[in-house]
Motif scaffolding. Structure first.
Motif, short mmCIF file in Angstrom:
data_model
loop_
_atom_site.label_atom_id
_atom_site.label_comp_id
_atom_site.label_asym_id
_atom_site.label_seq_id
_atom_site.Cartn_x
_atom_site.Cartn_y
_atom_site.Cartn_z
N UNK A 56 7.38 11.52 6.54
CA UNK A 56 6.74 12.75 7.02
C UNK A 56 5.22 12.70 6.84
N UNK A 57 4.74 11.87 5.91
CA UNK A 57 3.29 11.82 5.67
C UNK A 57 2.71 10.40 5.72
N UNK A 58 3.56 9.41 5.95
CA UNK A 58 3.08 8.04 5.96
C UNK A 58 3.73 7.20 7.05
N UNK A 59 3.31 5.97 7.13
CA UNK A 59 3.83 5.03 8.13
C UNK A 59 3.80 3.63 7.53
N UNK A 60 4.73 2.79 7.94
CA UNK A 60 4.79 1.43 7.43
C UNK A 60 3.47 0.70 7.72
N UNK A 61 2.98 0.01 6.71
CA UNK A 61 1.64 -0.59 6.79
C UNK A 61 1.47 -1.49 8.01
N UNK A 62 2.45 -2.35 8.28
CA UNK A 62 2.31 -3.30 9.38
C UNK A 62 2.25 -2.59 10.73
N UNK A 63 2.84 -1.39 10.81
CA UNK A 63 2.82 -0.62 12.04
C UNK A 63 1.62 0.32 12.10
N UNK A 64 1.07 0.63 10.96
CA UNK A 64 -0.03 1.61 10.90
C UNK A 64 -1.40 1.00 11.15
N UNK A 65 -1.62 -0.22 10.65
CA UNK A 65 -2.93 -0.83 10.83
C UNK A 65 -3.16 -1.21 12.29
N UNK A 66 -4.39 -0.99 12.75
CA UNK A 66 -4.77 -1.34 14.10
C UNK A 66 -5.89 -2.38 14.01
N UNK A 67 -6.45 -2.78 15.13
CA UNK A 67 -7.52 -3.77 15.10
C UNK A 67 -7.02 -5.12 15.60
N UNK A 68 -7.92 -6.07 15.71
CA UNK A 68 -7.63 -7.35 16.36
C UNK A 68 -6.49 -8.12 15.68
N UNK A 69 -6.49 -8.17 14.35
CA UNK A 69 -5.44 -8.90 13.63
C UNK A 69 -4.07 -8.32 13.95
N UNK A 70 -3.96 -7.00 13.88
CA UNK A 70 -2.66 -6.34 14.03
C UNK A 70 -2.24 -6.22 15.49
N UNK A 71 -3.19 -6.24 16.39
CA UNK A 71 -2.85 -6.35 17.81
C UNK A 71 -2.26 -7.72 18.09
N UNK A 72 -2.75 -8.74 17.38
CA UNK A 72 -2.19 -10.08 17.50
C UNK A 72 -0.77 -10.16 16.98
N UNK B 94 -4.51 0.37 -2.00
CA UNK B 94 -3.13 0.13 -2.42
C UNK B 94 -2.93 -1.21 -3.14
N UNK B 95 -3.95 -2.01 -3.24
CA UNK B 95 -3.83 -3.28 -3.95
C UNK B 95 -3.20 -4.35 -3.08
N UNK B 96 -1.89 -4.38 -3.06
CA UNK B 96 -1.14 -5.31 -2.20
C UNK B 96 0.02 -4.54 -1.58
N UNK B 97 0.18 -4.72 -0.29
CA UNK B 97 1.22 -4.01 0.45
C UNK B 97 2.19 -4.99 1.11
N UNK B 98 3.47 -4.67 1.02
CA UNK B 98 4.45 -5.33 1.85
C UNK B 98 4.41 -4.66 3.22
N UNK B 99 4.80 -5.33 4.28
CA UNK B 99 4.71 -4.75 5.62
C UNK B 99 5.40 -3.39 5.78
N UNK B 100 6.52 -3.18 5.08
CA UNK B 100 7.25 -1.92 5.24
C UNK B 100 6.84 -0.85 4.23
N UNK B 101 5.88 -1.15 3.37
CA UNK B 101 5.36 -0.14 2.45
C UNK B 101 4.66 0.96 3.25
N UNK B 102 4.95 2.21 2.90
CA UNK B 102 4.30 3.32 3.58
C UNK B 102 2.86 3.49 3.09
#
Length: 254
Positions: A74-90, A115-123
């Protein structure tokens, strides 16, 4: 094998998800502490601290106020899906299958100033805090002093749980330097991407960012766990250049 990536400055928090699976950030208490330090800064002070314009300073001031330690969909999104930009578009994480997302969650770590270190599914919740920010904290005058020992210990433990002690460094220097490699007995392989321009191969930052994302997707999509298999990467015209490469630096040119 663990891959490290930098985060992106921009986020896409709208709820277009290809999975409802999520995990909680491992260092949520540390992130909460940093937020408590950040809310002490007014928008003008935030502007100076983060070296951003007044609009971004105001936006992040509000983000810090709204941020909650409890993270859910309800207040977050998985890191790998939330980040935008050239790396994450790739990476194009929205197109990954459940199995591929699970593989990514086991092998990919995103380094973050908050957050220090995030796994892809971490909100994650909306934020912007670059690792190079000189935010005074209980461990020193910047975020490197805050995170270095903790993240070094964490990655050392993570790599001990893998079949081999190999780190694939796809992060920028700003983020990878938060890891004290002298305290971890591992082999680090750094993929480097170069484009032919004006008679020579050069690193061009904007292309490198996208290539790091493409390489990450290549690893995830093909379940790669052997460094030698990285040499098969051939997305968007890149190919492995043996002449320019070494045991620890894999160079891809186009």
């Amino acid at each position: 094998m663990i891959i490290i990536l930098s985060p992106a400055k921009t986020l896409k928090m709208e709820k277009v998800l290809n999975t409802n699976l999520y995990t909680e950030p491992l260092f949520i208490r540390e992130a909460s502490y940093l937020i408590k330090e950040l809310v002490k800064y007014s928008p003008p002070e935030m502007e100076r601290l983060m070296k951003v314009n007044s609009k971004l300073a105001q936006q992040n001031f509000m983000r810090h106020i709204m941020w909650k330690e409890e993270h859910d969909l309800s207040n977050g999104k998985q890191a790998l899906l939330a980040y935008d930009g050239a790396v994450y578009q790739g990476i194009s994480a929205g197109e990954l299958s459940q199995q591929q997302l699970s593989f990514a969650n086991d092998h990919l770590r995103i380094l973050s100033g908050l957050y220090g270190a995030l796994r892809p599914l971490d909100l994650i919740q909306p934020y912007r805090l670059e690792m190079g920010t000189k935010l005074k904290n209980r461990r020193g005058d910047n975020l490197y002093s805050f995170w270095k020992n903790k993240l070094t210990t964490y990655l050392k433990k993570e790599l001990e749980g893998q079949n081999d002690n190999i780190l694939i460094d796809l992060a920028s220097k700003e983020y990878s330097s938060v890891i004290d490699l002298s305290k971890i007995n591992i082999k680090v392989i750094t993929p480097v991407f170069k484009d032919y321009k004006n008679g020579t191969h050069k690193v061009i930052t904007i292309y490198t960012k996208r290539a790091r994302g493409l390489m990450s997707r290549f690893i995830i999509a093909n379940n790669i766990i052997l460094p030698s298999d990285l040499k098969e990467f051939n997305e968007e015209g890149y190919s492995y250049n043996e002449h320019l490469s070494s045991d620890t630096e894999f160079v891809f040119t186009r």
